[in-house]
Enzyme design. Sequence first.
Site, PDB file in Angstrom:
ATOM      1  N   ALA A   1      32.121  42.705   0.310  1.00  6.70           N
ATOM      2  CA  ALA A   1      30.980  42.150  -0.413  1.00  6.70           C
ATOM      3  C   ALA A   1      31.421  41.506  -1.719  1.00  6.70           C
ATOM      4  O   ALA A   1      32.330  41.982  -2.397  1.00  6.70           O
ATOM      5  CB  ALA A   1      29.966  43.247  -0.697  1.00  6.70           C
TER       6      ALA A   1
ATOM      7  N   ARG B   1       0.811  -1.231   0.000  1.00  5.22           N
ATOM      8  CA  ARG B   1       0.000   0.000   0.000  1.00  5.22           C
ATOM      9  C   ARG B   1       0.843   1.279   0.000  1.00  5.22           C
ATOM     10  O   ARG B   1       0.324   2.363  -0.188  1.00  5.22           O
ATOM     11  CB  ARG B   1      -0.969  -0.032   1.192  1.00  5.22           C
TER      12      ARG B   1
HETATM   13  C1  UD1 Z   1      -1.398  -7.409  11.965  1.00  2.00           C
HETATM   14  C2  UD1 Z   1      -2.188  -8.303  12.909  1.00  2.00           C
HETATM   15  C3  UD1 Z   1      -3.441  -7.580  13.372  1.00  2.00           C
HETATM   16  C4  UD1 Z   1      -3.047  -6.295  14.045  1.00  2.00           C
HETATM   17  C5  UD1 Z   1      -2.145  -5.456  13.133  1.00  2.00           C
HETATM   18  C6  UD1 Z   1      -1.591  -4.275  13.911  1.00  2.00           C
HETATM   19  C7  UD1 Z   1      -1.825 -10.615  12.214  1.00  2.00           C
HETATM   20  C8  UD1 Z   1      -2.394 -11.795  11.507  1.00  2.00           C
HETATM   21  N1  UD1 Z   1      -2.573  -9.543  12.246  1.00  2.00           N
HETATM   22  O1  UD1 Z   1      -2.233  -7.166  10.825  1.00  2.00           O
HETATM   23  O2  UD1 Z   1      -4.192  -8.393  14.291  1.00  2.00           O
HETATM   24  O3  UD1 Z   1      -4.222  -5.565  14.405  1.00  2.00           O
HETATM   25  O4  UD1 Z   1      -1.041  -6.217  12.656  1.00  2.00           O
HETATM   26  O5  UD1 Z   1      -0.919  -3.365  13.081  1.00  2.00           O
HETATM   27  O6  UD1 Z   1      -0.746 -10.698  12.764  1.00  2.00           O
HETATM   28  N2  UD1 Z   1       5.224  -9.473   8.265  1.00  2.00           N
HETATM   29  C9  UD1 Z   1       6.298 -10.309   8.048  1.00  2.00           C
HETATM   30  N3  UD1 Z   1       6.114 -11.465   7.400  1.00  2.00           N
HETATM   31  C10 UD1 Z   1       4.892 -11.866   6.959  1.00  2.00           C
HETATM   32  C11 UD1 Z   1       3.792 -11.003   7.187  1.00  2.00           C
HETATM   33  C12 UD1 Z   1       3.987  -9.831   7.850  1.00  2.00           C
HETATM   34  O7  UD1 Z   1       7.436 -10.002   8.444  1.00  2.00           O
HETATM   35  O8  UD1 Z   1       4.807 -12.950   6.377  1.00  2.00           O
HETATM   36  C13 UD1 Z   1       5.457  -8.207   8.975  1.00  2.00           C
HETATM   37  C14 UD1 Z   1       5.169  -6.991   8.129  1.00  2.00           C
HETATM   38  O9  UD1 Z   1       6.338  -6.542   7.474  1.00  2.00           O
HETATM   39  C15 UD1 Z   1       4.704  -5.984   9.161  1.00  2.00           C
HETATM   40  C16 UD1 Z   1       4.108  -6.843  10.255  1.00  2.00           C
HETATM   41  O10 UD1 Z   1       4.578  -8.154  10.063  1.00  2.00           O
HETATM   42  O11 UD1 Z   1       5.756  -5.235   9.706  1.00  2.00           O
HETATM   43  C17 UD1 Z   1       2.596  -6.835  10.237  1.00  2.00           C
HETATM   44  O12 UD1 Z   1       2.144  -7.314   8.995  1.00  2.00           O
HETATM   45  P1  UD1 Z   1       0.891  -6.662   8.277  1.00  2.00           P
HETATM   46  O13 UD1 Z   1       0.673  -7.385   6.999  1.00  2.00           O
HETATM   47  O14 UD1 Z   1       1.028  -5.203   8.249  1.00  2.00           O
HETATM   48  O15 UD1 Z   1      -0.255  -7.117   9.300  1.00  2.00           O
HETATM   49  P2  UD1 Z   1      -1.676  -6.472   9.444  1.00  2.00           P
HETATM   50  O16 UD1 Z   1      -2.573  -6.973   8.388  1.00  2.00           O
HETATM   51  O17 UD1 Z   1      -1.561  -5.016   9.632  1.00  2.00           O
END
Ligand code: UD1
Length: 520
Positions: free
Chosen positions: A400, A19
């Site tokens: 200057a 995003r």
């Molecule tokens: C996640 C939480 C959600 C919470 C939210 C808070 C889960 C399933 N959901 O959702 O409950 O409210 O964060 O902001 O955990 N990442 C990895 N590897 C992966 C997937 C993600 O390293 O395979 C990292 C991303 O880089 C990021 C973080 O984990 O920094 C969170 O991932 P993101 O996809 O943003 O989770 P949300 O959908 O926001």
Amino acid sequence: MSPVRPAAVVVLAAGEGTRMRSATTPKVLHALAGRSLVGHVVGAARRLDPEQLVVVVGHGRDQVTAHLGELDPDALTVVQEQQNGTGHAVRVAVDALADQGREPSGTVIVVCGDTPLLTTETLGALVETHQQEGNAVTVLSAHVPDPTGYGRIVRIADDARRPGEGGAAVAGIVEHKDATEAQRAITEINSGVYAFDGKLLRAALAGLTTDNSQGEEYLTDTLTVLREAGHRVGAVAAADHREILGINDRVQLAEARRLLNQRIVEGWMRAGVTVVDPATTWIDVDAVLEADAAVLPNTQLHGRTVVQAGAEVGPNCTLRDTRVEEGAHVLNATCEGAVVGPGATVGPYTYLRPGTVLAAKAKAGGFVEMKNAQVGEGSKVPHLSYVGDATIGVGANIGAATIFVNYDGVAKHHTVVGDHVRVGSDSMLVAPVTVGDGAYTAAGSVITEDVPPGAMAVARGRQRNIDGWVVRRRAGSPAAEAAQRSTAQRDAAGGVQDGVQDTAGPTAGQVEASNKEMDQ
Ligand code: UD1
Ligand code: CA
């Protein structure tokens, strides 16, 4: 009981951050207040003093790993090849530690790399509650006005208490995409920050499935796994929900930047710094200001900028890694890697580049650019000058529009200007060159050779006046008419009659004679 130092902090930073819509920058490297998103998180985590700090990288791993190497060389990076979810990411990290015989057995904190506003205090409070309650896992929650997109904290009992008032045990977390209408009405959300009992974590992660709307291993499911295995599961709400803001797009990034800046600026004001307009003052986390410093509107203090007591910066200044010492004034200026000494003045419209050092009470005035220049105590460069690769003594005045000609097209050279020198306006000091103590240079001189102490250097063409030229060659022009009126008035007043010559100019002999006169 004071909390036990965490065994590990795991920072999740492998996601692509679709995003953000960036072709060049992984999400966690986007910056605010002088640090990357992940830089803020790692900083807050490091101050907890964990035994191990692990960052899970994936998308843009080369960039992220290189960045972490500079930021926190002691942090361990673990690669998650495919982003199969937050649970998978933690599993990869814990497995990597176990492989190295470093599986953490104490408290393990998990944080997301995209929550830059999270403070060490809040992390510390989470650790404390987690340890006091003896939980298998404790999630940091928050009550938010708009829970859309976040995982919801589902509490077991419909007892008399409202969620989050304490007491109602946590059943688990349900992701927005998987939630029922009733669950979506819950406003207590998962911040994505957890404290785990390290001894139970690995088994809990092994129990995760991809049986959900996103087909990922959700870290959030560990709460249910652990509860169903008979362990204690808790949630502690953050005092200020804005602290857990997760950055997914550039609108949220700007919002976080504003909130973080507000926190920083308010902190400095409470410490005794005058900030005239907090809304247009931007201060990086690593900048330092002393009590009784003042920051005027539309000013940005970047990097490791320091503003000492009694100094005033602004309006309209952008400073990076610059030290403004006691009582100095910087107005309408851009400064990078510069030192502005006590009581020195800079501006307006001044550009100080790296290596510029103004000693006490020195001056870099309007439309002046300096680079790698040491300006001695009380010396002034007041107007329209370029000072590059120079050492200027004390009490000197640079007229200057003086240019320090430091570049011969191939290499840069140094200029030395001694104490109490007076450089005439519109001089060129062609480096390498030395102007000795107490020397003068005539205005408009091109100085290519050293000037001995106390000498007057003149290096310019002589002036000659070709009398009557305009009347003869531009007859009828307004200039000629003005000249004629002036001559007529002078004649009427009985002025001398030596004006108009017949020839086009003075003879060589005349020029030579007048030059001799000037040499006297
Ligand atoms: C996640 C939480 C959600 C919470 C939210 C808070 C889960 C399933 N959901 O959702 O409950 O409210 O964060 O902001 O955990 N990442 C990895 N590897 C992966 C997937 C993600 O390293 O395979 C990292 C991303 O880089 C990021 C973080 O984990 O920094 C969170 O991932 P993101 O996809 O943003 O989770 P949300 O959908 O926001
Ligand atoms: Ca997120």
